[in-house]
Motif scaffolding. Structure first.
Motif, PDB file in Angstrom:
ATOM      1  N   GLY A  91     -25.179  -4.027 -16.301  1.00 56.63           N
ATOM      2  CA  GLY A  91     -25.495  -3.049 -15.267  1.00 56.63           C
ATOM      3  C   GLY A  91     -24.496  -1.913 -15.236  1.00 56.63           C
ATOM      4  N   MET A  92     -23.216  -2.239 -15.394  1.00 55.69           N
ATOM      5  CA  MET A  92     -22.170  -1.220 -15.405  1.00 55.69           C
ATOM      6  C   MET A  92     -22.363  -0.271 -16.591  1.00 55.69           C
ATOM      7  N   ALA A  93     -22.630  -0.840 -17.766  1.00 54.78           N
ATOM      8  CA  ALA A  93     -22.776  -0.023 -18.967  1.00 54.78           C
ATOM      9  C   ALA A  93     -24.013   0.874 -18.897  1.00 54.78           C
ATOM     10  N   LYS A  94     -25.034   0.403 -18.219  1.00 53.18           N
ATOM     11  CA  LYS A  94     -26.246   1.217 -18.070  1.00 53.18           C
ATOM     12  C   LYS A  94     -26.043   2.328 -17.066  1.00 53.18           C
ATOM     13  N   GLN A  95     -25.401   2.008 -15.946  1.00 53.28           N
ATOM     14  CA  GLN A  95     -25.221   2.990 -14.877  1.00 53.28           C
ATOM     15  C   GLN A  95     -24.126   3.996 -15.206  1.00 53.28           C
ATOM     16  N   TYR A  96     -23.051   3.543 -15.841  1.00 52.26           N
ATOM     17  CA  TYR A  96     -21.893   4.398 -16.117  1.00 52.26           C
ATOM     18  C   TYR A  96     -21.475   4.299 -17.585  1.00 52.26           C
ATOM     19  N   PRO A  97     -22.352   4.668 -18.511  1.00 59.77           N
ATOM     20  CA  PRO A  97     -22.011   4.503 -19.936  1.00 59.77           C
ATOM     21  C   PRO A  97     -20.848   5.378 -20.383  1.00 59.77           C
ATOM     22  N   HIS A  98     -20.537   6.418 -19.614  1.00 62.53           N
ATOM     23  CA  HIS A  98     -19.460   7.331 -19.987  1.00 62.53           C
ATOM     24  C   HIS A  98     -18.092   6.815 -19.570  1.00 62.53           C
ATOM     25  N   TRP A  99     -18.031   5.716 -18.826  1.00 62.99           N
ATOM     26  CA  TRP A  99     -16.745   5.204 -18.361  1.00 62.99           C
ATOM     27  C   TRP A  99     -15.981   4.463 -19.453  1.00 62.99           C
ATOM     28  N   PHE A 100     -16.691   3.813 -20.357  1.00 63.94           N
ATOM     29  CA  PHE A 100     -16.065   2.843 -21.264  1.00 63.94           C
ATOM     30  C   PHE A 100     -16.359   3.156 -22.728  1.00 63.94           C
ATOM     31  N   ALA A 101     -15.771   2.341 -23.608  1.00 64.67           N
ATOM     32  CA  ALA A 101     -16.048   2.448 -25.030  1.00 64.67           C
ATOM     33  C   ALA A 101     -17.511   2.087 -25.302  1.00 64.67           C
ATOM     34  N   PRO A 102     -18.127   2.646 -26.339  1.00 64.58           N
ATOM     35  CA  PRO A 102     -19.514   2.304 -26.659  1.00 64.58           C
ATOM     36  C   PRO A 102     -19.735   0.801 -26.840  1.00 64.58           C
ATOM     37  N   ASN A 103     -18.731   0.087 -27.346  1.00 61.87           N
ATOM     38  CA  ASN A 103     -18.874  -1.359 -27.559  1.00 61.87           C
ATOM     39  C   ASN A 103     -19.019  -2.143 -26.266  1.00 61.87           C
ATOM     40  N   TYR A 104     -18.625  -1.546 -25.152  1.00 60.50           N
ATOM     41  CA  TYR A 104     -18.668  -2.279 -23.891  1.00 60.50           C
ATOM     42  C   TYR A 104     -20.085  -2.704 -23.533  1.00 60.50           C
ATOM     43  N   ALA A 105     -21.059  -1.911 -23.929  1.00 59.80           N
ATOM     44  CA  ALA A 105     -22.455  -2.237 -23.632  1.00 59.80           C
ATOM     45  C   ALA A 105     -22.900  -3.516 -24.333  1.00 59.80           C
ATOM     46  N   ASN A 106     -22.190  -3.946 -25.378  1.00 61.25           N
ATOM     47  CA  ASN A 106     -22.550  -5.159 -26.115  1.00 61.25           C
ATOM     48  C   ASN A 106     -21.942  -6.421 -25.525  1.00 61.25           C
TER      49      ASN A 106
ATOM     50  N   ARG B 269      -3.330   7.180 -30.849  1.00 62.71           N
ATOM     51  CA  ARG B 269      -4.220   6.025 -30.845  1.00 62.71           C
ATOM     52  C   ARG B 269      -5.671   6.415 -31.096  1.00 62.71           C
ATOM     53  N   GLY B 270      -5.965   7.715 -31.030  1.00 62.34           N
ATOM     54  CA  GLY B 270      -7.309   8.154 -31.382  1.00 62.34           C
ATOM     55  C   GLY B 270      -8.039   8.851 -30.253  1.00 62.34           C
ATOM     56  N   GLU B 271      -9.213   9.336 -30.574  1.00 61.70           N
ATOM     57  CA  GLU B 271     -10.031  10.143 -29.673  1.00 61.70           C
ATOM     58  C   GLU B 271     -10.506   9.326 -28.472  1.00 61.70           C
ATOM     59  N   ILE B 272     -10.350   9.871 -27.271  1.00 61.25           N
ATOM     60  CA  ILE B 272     -10.804   9.225 -26.048  1.00 61.25           C
ATOM     61  C   ILE B 272     -12.312   9.013 -26.118  1.00 61.25           C
ATOM     62  N   SER B 273     -12.777   7.800 -25.795  1.00 65.25           N
ATOM     63  CA  SER B 273     -14.216   7.535 -25.830  1.00 65.25           C
ATOM     64  C   SER B 273     -14.757   7.037 -24.496  1.00 65.25           C
ATOM     65  N   GLY B 274     -13.899   6.987 -23.457  1.00 68.89           N
ATOM     66  CA  GLY B 274     -14.350   6.573 -22.135  1.00 68.89           C
ATOM     67  C   GLY B 274     -13.606   7.342 -21.057  1.00 68.89           C
ATOM     68  N   ALA B 275     -14.328   7.749 -20.005  1.00 66.67           N
ATOM     69  CA  ALA B 275     -13.714   8.560 -18.949  1.00 66.67           C
ATOM     70  C   ALA B 275     -12.610   7.810 -18.219  1.00 66.67           C
ATOM     71  N   VAL B 276     -12.747   6.486 -18.050  1.00 69.47           N
ATOM     72  CA  VAL B 276     -11.715   5.710 -17.357  1.00 69.47           C
ATOM     73  C   VAL B 276     -10.365   5.885 -18.044  1.00 69.47           C
ATOM     74  N   SER B 277     -10.383   5.855 -19.368  1.00 69.71           N
ATOM     75  CA  SER B 277      -9.150   6.050 -20.121  1.00 69.71           C
ATOM     76  C   SER B 277      -8.663   7.496 -20.024  1.00 69.71           C
TER      77      SER B 277
ATOM     78  N   THR C  43     -10.946  -1.613 -28.250  1.00 70.36           N
ATOM     79  CA  THR C  43     -12.151  -1.760 -29.061  1.00 70.36           C
ATOM     80  C   THR C  43     -13.359  -2.140 -28.223  1.00 70.36           C
ATOM     81  N   HIS C  44     -13.171  -3.053 -27.293  1.00 72.42           N
ATOM     82  CA  HIS C  44     -14.311  -3.642 -26.604  1.00 72.42           C
ATOM     83  C   HIS C  44     -14.547  -3.133 -25.186  1.00 72.42           C
ATOM     84  N   ILE C  45     -13.545  -2.469 -24.580  1.00 72.51           N
ATOM     85  CA  ILE C  45     -13.714  -2.077 -23.172  1.00 72.51           C
ATOM     86  C   ILE C  45     -13.424  -0.593 -22.940  1.00 72.51           C
ATOM     87  N   THR C  46     -12.209  -0.165 -23.130  1.00 71.57           N
ATOM     88  CA  THR C  46     -11.808   1.161 -22.652  1.00 71.57           C
ATOM     89  C   THR C  46     -11.941   2.281 -23.677  1.00 71.57           C
TER      90      THR C  46
END
Length: 439
Positions: A304-319, A224-232, A69-72
């Protein structure tokens, strides 16, 4: 005229080097400081888990859902791999020390499919062989130093390397990030009896914001659902690779390791959550979003991570940064703990303050009781510098920065020899039995 052209060529190369170094600085902020060895006065991992390891194991699924939910975003448990094509590239690879092959593999799930090329170097010795499966930053041609391998599709190329073949740009990457950032010490690996496999992450999901975002909805996924981050999503290729490699009699299915550096180390930790076939994990310099605690940290921040690489993680990670110092719903000590009981090496460089070795050490300390409760020998060191080569959970830190060095590979291979010992070899003092974590 030749002199003028030579000058222009040199100037052009200097400009390219400058652009490359700026880009690399954005990735890892190469610094001259040393990571602190002191944990006193630093924020504790939050929320705490070490006080009740059995409770953590009993509620393992709840903690996975927090990570998702919060990271990947959803992890790719339930995807599969299917062999599409196989070819032998060179039967006398690396001056006759190995055999080089390619496997075209389809990741499948949810009625969708994504193909990638896995290159494998096999030892010339009799098998079955333990295998190390890695992710590459610059394509298989560079990873195996072999231009005749299938090049990545043009749309898969990212800004980090600029091309798949061994090149000037690739050589500059090696100069900044270490000799083995793109190609391992192949002869050493093969002569030690290990097969080495690798795939290019950007062929699985491009490491570029908009192309990745466009692809993610159509990437294969499990229940588990649709992938929302490239890391996953990158982790899904490890599962697909294992599906294909385990059907090959040359692979010792009891000794299958994965290795990732930097963003790939984050992906390796995700794969370790759900992929029980993995027998050992090297997660080197995983940093923010990997092994380093997120609160009040030096180096790269979550924002900084969420701004530079927003496609790596779940959208919630930016929060994450907006939630306050003491209200983070989950942090990276839980990600480490969810890998138990799989043997895990957490790699670091003392000068890699940007990736925060101190925060990774504090996360490891908090996760260590979970490893012990899961039936392993757990952490067997009292500080950041004395890494025991036989431990199931080990914190490895050598001098230097964000890179891969000969010293890293020497320790990694010794560690893998210990934690993935053959069944007929003398067992090491720690418990090597892979116990399924409590649900």
């Amino acid at each position: 005229m030749n002199i003028v052209l030579g000058i222009l060529s040199s100037v052009g190369r200097l400009i390219v080097i400058g652009i490359l170094l700026v880009g690399m600085a954005n990735c890892t902020q190469l610094g001259l400081n040393y990571a602190s060895l002191d944990v006193e006065g630093k924020p504790a991992a939050y929320p705490p888990i070490a006080h009740d390891a059995e409770d953590f194991l009993d509620r393992r699924e709840d903690w996975i859902q927090r990570i998702e939910t919060h990271i990947t975003g959803p992890i790719p448990e339930g995807v599969s791999g299917r062999l599409i094509e196989h070819r032998v590239v060179d039967e006398a690879y690396w001056d006759g020390h190995g055999i080089l092959e390619e496997f075209v593999i389809a990741i499948e799930g949810s009625g969708k499919r994504r193909d990638f090329v896995l290159a494998v170097a096999w030892p010339k010795s009799d098998g079955p062989h333990p295998i190390i499966i890695s992710q590459s930053f610059c394509g298989n041609q560079t990873a195996f130093n072999y231009p005749a391998l299938t090049p990545p599709l043009p749309e898969a190329l990212d800004d980090f390397c600029g091309g798949g073949e061994p090149s000037f740009m690739g050589s500059m990457v090696q100069k900044v990030f270490g000799r083995f950032i793109s190609t391992p010490p192949m002869q050493q690996v093969l002569d030690r009896g290990y097969a080495y496999a690798s795939y290019y992450t950007s062929e699985v999901i491009p490491d570029s914001k908009e192309p990745a975002r466009a692809l993610l909805p159509d990437f294969p996924h499990g229940p588990r659902g649709e992938i929302s981050g490239a890391v996953s999503g990158w982790a899904a290729a490890w599962t697909a690779a294992l599906d294909v490699l385990e059907a090959d009699p040359r692979v010792d299915t009891d000794r299958e390791a994965i290795m990732g550096h930097s963003r790939s180390a984050k992906s390796a930790l995700v794969a370790g959550i759900y992929e029980s076939r993995i027998d050992a994990i090297v997660a080197h310099q995983a940093g923010t979003g990997g092994t380093a605690l997120s609160r009040n940290k030096p180096g790269e921040t979550v924002a900084g991570m969420a701004k530079q690489y927003p496609h790596w993680f779940a959208p919630n990670y930016a929060n994450f940064d907006a939630r306050g110092l003491n209200t983070t719903p989950v942090d990276m000590h839980a990600l480490i703990a969810l890998n138990a009981p799989t043997p895990l090496l957490i790699g670091n460089g003392r000068r890699d303050v940007w990736s925060d070795p101190n925060g990774s050490w504090r996360a490891t300390l908090e996760a260590a009781p979970i490893y012990a409760a899961a039936g392993t020998g757990g952490l067997q060191q009292e500080n950041m510098q004395d890494a025991p080569v036989e431990a199931d959970l080990v914190f490895w830190m050598r001098p230097g920065g964000h890179s891969i060095t000969q010293r890293d590979w020497d320790f990694w291979l010794d560690w893998l020899d210990n934690v993935m010992a053959r069944g007929d070899e003398v067992p090491t003092p720690t418990n090597r039995v892979k116990v399924a974590p409590a649900k």
